[in-house]
Design a protein around this motif. Structure first.
Motif, PDB file in Angstrom:
ATOM      1  N   LYS A 186      35.219  37.324  50.549  1.00  0.00           N
ATOM      2  CA  LYS A 186      35.404  37.081  49.110  1.00  0.00           C
ATOM      3  C   LYS A 186      36.392  35.956  48.833  1.00  0.00           C
ATOM      4  CE  LYS A 186      34.441  41.852  47.712  1.00  0.00           C
ATOM      5  NZ  LYS A 186      34.975  43.058  47.011  1.00  0.00           N
ATOM      6  N   ASN A 187      36.927  35.338  49.900  1.00  0.00           N
ATOM      7  CA  ASN A 187      37.939  34.279  49.739  1.00  0.00           C
ATOM      8  C   ASN A 187      39.083  34.753  48.852  1.00  0.00           C
ATOM      9  OD1 ASN A 187      36.534  32.434  51.352  1.00  0.00           O
ATOM     10  ND2 ASN A 187      35.365  31.661  49.607  1.00  0.00           N
ATOM     11  N   THR A 188      39.513  35.963  49.084  1.00  0.00           N
ATOM     12  CA  THR A 188      40.519  36.588  48.223  1.00  0.00           C
ATOM     13  C   THR A 188      41.689  37.109  49.052  1.00  0.00           C
ATOM     14  OG1 THR A 188      38.851  37.213  46.597  1.00  0.00           O
ATOM     15  CG2 THR A 188      40.923  38.417  46.545  1.00  0.00           C
ATOM     16  N   VAL A 189      42.882  36.925  48.513  1.00  0.00           N
ATOM     17  CA  VAL A 189      44.085  37.454  49.134  1.00  0.00           C
ATOM     18  C   VAL A 189      44.724  38.441  48.170  1.00  0.00           C
ATOM     19  CG1 VAL A 189      45.576  35.585  48.292  1.00  0.00           C
ATOM     20  CG2 VAL A 189      46.226  36.850  50.346  1.00  0.00           C
ATOM     21  N   TYR A 190      45.317  39.489  48.724  1.00  0.00           N
ATOM     22  CA  TYR A 190      45.947  40.532  47.931  1.00  0.00           C
ATOM     23  C   TYR A 190      47.418  40.659  48.332  1.00  0.00           C
ATOM     24  CZ  TYR A 190      41.023  41.770  47.506  1.00  0.00           C
ATOM     25  OH  TYR A 190      39.665  41.731  47.296  1.00  0.00           O
ATOM     26  N   LEU A 191      48.210  41.107  47.376  1.00  0.00           N
ATOM     27  CA  LEU A 191      49.606  41.431  47.676  1.00  0.00           C
ATOM     28  C   LEU A 191      49.900  42.791  47.059  1.00  0.00           C
ATOM     29  CD1 LEU A 191      52.212  40.327  49.003  1.00  0.00           C
ATOM     30  CD2 LEU A 191      52.928  39.626  46.702  1.00  0.00           C
ATOM     31  N   VAL A 196      42.601  31.676  41.342  1.00  0.00           N
ATOM     32  CA  VAL A 196      42.817  32.448  40.121  1.00  0.00           C
ATOM     33  C   VAL A 196      43.480  33.769  40.481  1.00  0.00           C
ATOM     34  CG1 VAL A 196      41.744  33.542  38.140  1.00  0.00           C
ATOM     35  CG2 VAL A 196      40.841  31.374  39.014  1.00  0.00           C
ATOM     36  N   GLU A 197      44.686  33.968  39.926  1.00  0.00           N
ATOM     37  CA  GLU A 197      45.445  35.181  40.199  1.00  0.00           C
ATOM     38  C   GLU A 197      45.206  36.227  39.109  1.00  0.00           C
ATOM     39  OE1 GLU A 197      48.689  31.899  41.265  1.00  0.00           O
ATOM     40  OE2 GLU A 197      47.302  32.229  39.582  1.00  0.00           O
ATOM     41  N   SER A 198      45.414  37.477  39.482  1.00  0.00           N
ATOM     42  CA  SER A 198      45.383  38.571  38.522  1.00  0.00           C
ATOM     43  C   SER A 198      46.251  39.704  39.055  1.00  0.00           C
ATOM     44  CB  SER A 198      43.952  39.059  38.289  1.00  0.00           C
ATOM     45  OG  SER A 198      43.396  39.535  39.499  1.00  0.00           O
ATOM     46  N   GLY A 199      46.607  40.617  38.165  1.00  0.00           N
ATOM     47  CA  GLY A 199      47.301  41.829  38.591  1.00  0.00           C
ATOM     48  C   GLY A 199      48.771  41.896  38.239  1.00  0.00           C
ATOM     49  N   GLY A 200      49.312  40.849  37.651  1.00  0.00           N
ATOM     50  CA  GLY A 200      50.721  40.905  37.274  1.00  0.00           C
ATOM     51  C   GLY A 200      50.921  41.821  36.083  1.00  0.00           C
ATOM     52  N   GLY A 201      52.194  42.031  35.723  1.00  0.00           N
ATOM     53  CA  GLY A 201      52.487  42.865  34.573  1.00  0.00           C
ATOM     54  C   GLY A 201      53.899  43.387  34.595  1.00  0.00           C
ATOM     55  N   ARG A 237      49.565  45.499  42.359  1.00  0.00           N
ATOM     56  CA  ARG A 237      48.735  44.815  43.337  1.00  0.00           C
ATOM     57  C   ARG A 237      48.253  43.510  42.726  1.00  0.00           C
ATOM     58  NH1 ARG A 237      42.690  45.869  45.487  1.00  0.00           N
ATOM     59  NH2 ARG A 237      42.971  45.341  47.702  1.00  0.00           N
ATOM     60  N   LEU A 238      48.583  42.420  43.363  1.00  0.00           N
ATOM     61  CA  LEU A 238      48.139  41.104  42.915  1.00  0.00           C
ATOM     62  C   LEU A 238      46.899  40.682  43.706  1.00  0.00           C
ATOM     63  CD1 LEU A 238      51.529  39.174  42.738  1.00  0.00           C
ATOM     64  CD2 LEU A 238      50.466  40.647  41.021  1.00  0.00           C
ATOM     65  N   SER A 239      46.024  39.956  43.036  1.00  0.00           N
ATOM     66  CA  SER A 239      44.841  39.393  43.688  1.00  0.00           C
ATOM     67  C   SER A 239      44.777  37.904  43.402  1.00  0.00           C
ATOM     68  CB  SER A 239      43.563  40.048  43.160  1.00  0.00           C
ATOM     69  OG  SER A 239      43.555  41.427  43.383  1.00  0.00           O
ATOM     70  N   GLY A 289      47.742  28.269  42.601  1.00  0.00           N
ATOM     71  CA  GLY A 289      47.262  28.910  41.387  1.00  0.00           C
ATOM     72  C   GLY A 289      48.210  28.627  40.232  1.00  0.00           C
ATOM     73  N   GLN A 290      47.879  29.197  39.073  1.00  0.00           N
ATOM     74  CA  GLN A 290      48.700  28.988  37.874  1.00  0.00           C
ATOM     75  C   GLN A 290      49.899  29.929  37.836  1.00  0.00           C
ATOM     76  OE1 GLN A 290      48.265  26.657  35.360  1.00  0.00           O
ATOM     77  NE2 GLN A 290      46.836  25.801  36.844  1.00  0.00           N
ATOM     78  N   GLY A 291      49.806  31.028  38.556  1.00  0.00           N
ATOM     79  CA  GLY A 291      50.898  31.988  38.579  1.00  0.00           C
ATOM     80  C   GLY A 291      50.634  33.188  37.683  1.00  0.00           C
ATOM     81  N   THR A 292      51.202  34.317  38.079  1.00  0.00           N
ATOM     82  CA  THR A 292      51.098  35.529  37.277  1.00  0.00           C
ATOM     83  C   THR A 292      52.493  36.167  37.207  1.00  0.00           C
ATOM     84  OG1 THR A 292      49.902  37.627  37.004  1.00  0.00           O
ATOM     85  CG2 THR A 292      50.418  36.992  39.252  1.00  0.00           C
ATOM     86  N   GLN A 293      52.859  36.599  36.018  1.00  0.00           N
ATOM     87  CA  GLN A 293      54.206  37.125  35.800  1.00  0.00           C
ATOM     88  C   GLN A 293      54.305  38.571  36.277  1.00  0.00           C
ATOM     89  OE1 GLN A 293      57.089  35.584  34.357  1.00  0.00           O
ATOM     90  NE2 GLN A 293      58.091  37.452  35.101  1.00  0.00           N
TER      91      GLN A 293
END
Length: 120
Positions: free
Chosen positions: A75-80, A5-10, A19-21, A111-115
């Motif tokens: 947390k099994n999480t990657v950031y960009l 599950v991605e978050s942080g786009g915009g 910052r994407l997570s 993941g589904q992707g974030t714009q």
């Protein structure tokens, strides 16, 4: 099942930062690598950055020096972290991971992707 599950786009102005997570959840034995791809309209999907469990990284030439990938194994999480964004960075950013769900099974997940939209 495993989910990314991605978050942080915009929307951000050129020169700005985002910052994407991406968090992996589900039946996870271990995660080999995690990374980010992107796909702009009319273009092929391309690797942006990848990080291994041992924190070795590699980046596309177009983002070197501007983007930083990191991960939190607990947390099994990657950031960009994306700095100095340019209009050509506009794309859907998609999380990718190779995950071992049992001792004998390892698969690649998306993941589904974030714009991410960068206005000039």
């Amino acid at each position: 099942q495993v989910q990314l599950v991605e978050s942080g786009g915009g929307l951000v102005q050129a020169g700005g930062s985002l910052r994407l997570s991406c968090a992996a959840s589900g039946r996870i034995f271990s995660i080999h690598f995690m990374g980010w791809y992107r796909q702009a309209p009319g273009k092929q999907r391309e690797l942006v950055a990848k990080i291994t469990a041992g924190t070795s990284t590699n980046y596309a030439d177009s983002v070197k020096g501007r983007f930083t990938i990191s991960r939190d194994n607990a947390k099994n999480t990657v950031y960009l972290q994306m700095n100095s964004l340019k209009s050509e960075d506009t794309a859907v950013y998609i999380c990718n991971a190779r995950i071992r769900t049992t001792l004998l099974r390892e698969d690649e997940y998306w993941g589904q992707g974030t714009q991410v939209t960068v206005s000039s």
